[in-house]
Design a protein around this motif. Structure first.
Motif, PDB file in Angstrom:
ATOM      1  N   PHE A 195      13.936  -0.461  13.839  1.00 55.76           N
ATOM      2  CA  PHE A 195      13.825  -0.870  12.440  1.00 55.76           C
ATOM      3  C   PHE A 195      12.505  -0.390  11.846  1.00 55.76           C
ATOM      4  O   PHE A 195      12.464   0.146  10.738  1.00 55.76           O
ATOM      5  CB  PHE A 195      13.936  -2.390  12.300  1.00 55.76           C
ATOM      6  N   LEU A 196      11.418  -0.571  12.586  1.00 58.63           N
ATOM      7  CA  LEU A 196      10.111  -0.162  12.084  1.00 58.63           C
ATOM      8  C   LEU A 196      10.036   1.344  11.870  1.00 58.63           C
ATOM      9  O   LEU A 196       9.364   1.809  10.939  1.00 58.63           O
ATOM     10  CB  LEU A 196       9.008  -0.627  13.036  1.00 58.63           C
ATOM     11  N   LYS A 197      10.720   2.119  12.693  1.00 55.84           N
ATOM     12  CA  LYS A 197      10.735   3.579  12.539  1.00 55.84           C
ATOM     13  C   LYS A 197      11.392   4.005  11.229  1.00 55.84           C
ATOM     14  O   LYS A 197      11.104   5.075  10.706  1.00 55.84           O
ATOM     15  CB  LYS A 197      11.455   4.247  13.718  1.00 55.84           C
ATOM     16  N   ARG A 198      12.265   3.154  10.680  1.00 52.09           N
ATOM     17  CA  ARG A 198      12.935   3.490   9.423  1.00 52.09           C
ATOM     18  C   ARG A 198      11.963   3.500   8.250  1.00 52.09           C
ATOM     19  O   ARG A 198      12.278   4.032   7.196  1.00 52.09           O
ATOM     20  CB  ARG A 198      14.084   2.524   9.162  1.00 52.09           C
ATOM     21  N   MET A 199      10.777   2.922   8.421  1.00 51.47           N
ATOM     22  CA  MET A 199       9.784   2.909   7.348  1.00 51.47           C
ATOM     23  C   MET A 199       8.970   4.198   7.299  1.00 51.47           C
ATOM     24  O   MET A 199       8.178   4.392   6.385  1.00 51.47           O
ATOM     25  CB  MET A 199       8.863   1.703   7.496  1.00 51.47           C
ATOM     26  N   GLU A 200       9.160   5.051   8.304  1.00 53.76           N
ATOM     27  CA  GLU A 200       8.431   6.319   8.315  1.00 53.76           C
ATOM     28  C   GLU A 200       9.009   7.250   7.256  1.00 53.76           C
ATOM     29  O   GLU A 200      10.185   7.146   6.929  1.00 53.76           O
ATOM     30  CB  GLU A 200       8.531   6.955   9.710  1.00 53.76           C
ATOM     31  N   PRO A 201       8.223   8.129   6.699  1.00 54.22           N
ATOM     32  CA  PRO A 201       6.888   8.539   7.090  1.00 54.22           C
ATOM     33  C   PRO A 201       5.763   7.742   6.436  1.00 54.22           C
ATOM     34  O   PRO A 201       4.611   7.911   6.806  1.00 54.22           O
ATOM     35  CB  PRO A 201       6.830  10.001   6.631  1.00 54.22           C
ATOM     36  N   GLU A 202       6.086   6.867   5.487  1.00 53.88           N
ATOM     37  CA  GLU A 202       5.032   6.162   4.761  1.00 53.88           C
ATOM     38  C   GLU A 202       4.284   5.158   5.637  1.00 53.88           C
ATOM     39  O   GLU A 202       3.079   4.981   5.504  1.00 53.88           O
ATOM     40  CB  GLU A 202       5.604   5.428   3.537  1.00 53.88           C
ATOM     41  N   ILE A 203       5.015   4.473   6.513  1.00 49.14           N
ATOM     42  CA  ILE A 203       4.415   3.479   7.410  1.00 49.14           C
ATOM     43  C   ILE A 203       4.762   3.881   8.835  1.00 49.14           C
ATOM     44  O   ILE A 203       5.927   3.853   9.230  1.00 49.14           O
ATOM     45  CB  ILE A 203       4.932   2.058   7.104  1.00 49.14           C
ATOM     46  N   LYS A 204       3.742   4.260   9.586  1.00 53.09           N
ATOM     47  CA  LYS A 204       3.950   4.684  10.980  1.00 53.09           C
ATOM     48  C   LYS A 204       3.434   3.599  11.901  1.00 53.09           C
ATOM     49  O   LYS A 204       2.323   3.107  11.744  1.00 53.09           O
ATOM     50  CB  LYS A 204       3.217   5.997  11.250  1.00 53.09           C
ATOM     51  N   THR A 205       4.253   3.230  12.873  1.00 58.46           N
ATOM     52  CA  THR A 205       3.906   2.174  13.815  1.00 58.46           C
ATOM     53  C   THR A 205       3.782   2.760  15.217  1.00 58.46           C
ATOM     54  O   THR A 205       4.640   3.533  15.650  1.00 58.46           O
ATOM     55  CB  THR A 205       4.992   1.074  13.807  1.00 58.46           C
ATOM     56  N   PHE A 206       2.709   2.345  15.921  1.00 57.37           N
ATOM     57  CA  PHE A 206       2.459   2.835  17.273  1.00 57.37           C
ATOM     58  C   PHE A 206       2.191   1.665  18.204  1.00 57.37           C
ATOM     59  O   PHE A 206       1.611   0.657  17.804  1.00 57.37           O
ATOM     60  CB  PHE A 206       1.238   3.778  17.293  1.00 57.37           C
ATOM     61  N   ILE A 256       0.836  -1.200   0.000  1.00 53.02           N
ATOM     62  CA  ILE A 256       0.000   0.000   0.000  1.00 53.02           C
ATOM     63  C   ILE A 256       0.873   1.253   0.000  1.00 53.02           C
ATOM     64  O   ILE A 256       0.608   2.203  -0.746  1.00 53.02           O
ATOM     65  CB  ILE A 256      -0.956  -0.003   1.216  1.00 53.02           C
ATOM     66  N   ALA A 257       1.918   1.270   0.824  1.00 52.54           N
ATOM     67  CA  ALA A 257       2.808   2.432   0.887  1.00 52.54           C
ATOM     68  C   ALA A 257       3.485   2.688  -0.456  1.00 52.54           C
ATOM     69  O   ALA A 257       3.712   3.842  -0.834  1.00 52.54           O
ATOM     70  CB  ALA A 257       3.847   2.253   1.990  1.00 52.54           C
ATOM     71  N   SER A 258       3.778   1.631  -1.191  1.00 51.13           N
ATOM     72  CA  SER A 258       4.443   1.794  -2.487  1.00 51.13           C
ATOM     73  C   SER A 258       3.533   2.449  -3.523  1.00 51.13           C
ATOM     74  O   SER A 258       4.008   2.912  -4.554  1.00 51.13           O
ATOM     75  CB  SER A 258       4.959   0.446  -3.000  1.00 51.13           C
ATOM     76  N   THR A 259       2.230   2.509  -3.248  1.00 47.58           N
ATOM     77  CA  THR A 259       1.292   3.181  -4.160  1.00 47.58           C
ATOM     78  C   THR A 259       1.086   4.650  -3.774  1.00 47.58           C
ATOM     79  O   THR A 259       0.281   5.329  -4.387  1.00 47.58           O
ATOM     80  CB  THR A 259      -0.080   2.473  -4.179  1.00 47.58           C
ATOM     81  N   GLY A 260       1.788   5.106  -2.721  1.00 52.35           N
ATOM     82  CA  GLY A 260       1.685   6.487  -2.301  1.00 52.35           C
ATOM     83  C   GLY A 260       0.688   6.737  -1.185  1.00 52.35           C
ATOM     84  O   GLY A 260       0.506   7.873  -0.764  1.00 52.35           O
TER      85      GLY A 260
END
Length: 182
Positions: free
Chosen positions: A67-78, A46-50
């Motif tokens: 590691f998960l924080k490195r995917m931000e800003p497209e994928i935010k984990t809480f 989904i993130a790869s589609t913008g």
């Protein structure tokens, strides 16, 4: 051993139309760790589609958050829980504190849906909240009602029941199957 997934329920449209459509609720259910990996793969897709993705983890120990924080800003984990100890192992007093934190996470999920902050919201292990009596099906339903038409939602958890199935457009039962060749 291999992983097998079945689409158990599709409502309304044909399979091809449903997979291409936005705004669906999916449930991934089953034992083990494979659900989270599958859902993370879907998040990357989904993130790869913008479209932005928000993942809220429940009832999990701290994962490799750096590691998960490195995917931000497209994928935010809480993760709203504060304890590094598994929920089931907490004292009653600490469980009450964590329930408060978990409900803050659920309120955040509703806010994300209301404001349209993402194209995909993942509520990881939210079904465990029902299993543990932290929330009811009705509570989950109220959160899902805040969803706009173009937001997808993925719910994960071990146990699946009929009431959860009625909330979903697609249900995946993830099962490890032993396969031997003789």
């Amino acid at each position: 051993m291999f992983i097998s997934a079945w689409v158990m329920q599709l409502r309304g449209k044909g399979i091809r139309d449903r997979f291409m459509e936005k705004g669906i609720i999916q449930v991934y259910s089953g034992e083990g760790y494979d659900k989270s990996a599958m859902v993370l793969g879907r998040a990357i897709q989904i993130a790869s589609t913008g479209r932005d993705v928000v993942i809220i983890n429940f009832l999990k120990r701290n994962q490799n958050e750096a590691f998960l924080k490195r995917m931000e800003p497209e994928i935010k984990t809480f993760r709203f829980e504060k304890s590094a100890v598994e929920f089931a192992q907490l004292s009653d007093e600490h469980k009450q504190e964590e329930i408060h934190n978990i409900k803050n996470g659920l309120n955040f999920a509703k806010k994300v849906l209301t404001t349209g902050e993402c194209g995909l919201l993942i509520l990881d292990e939210v079904l465990g909240l029902i299993d543990n009596g932290i929330i009811t099906i009705e509570d989950l339903h109220h959160i899902l009602e805040a969803k706009s038409e173009d937001v997808d939602i993925i719910l994960t958890g071990v146990h699946l029941n009929d009431a959860v199935c009625q909330l979903a457009d697609k249900i995946f039962k993830i099962e490890a199957v032993n396969y031997k060749v003789y």
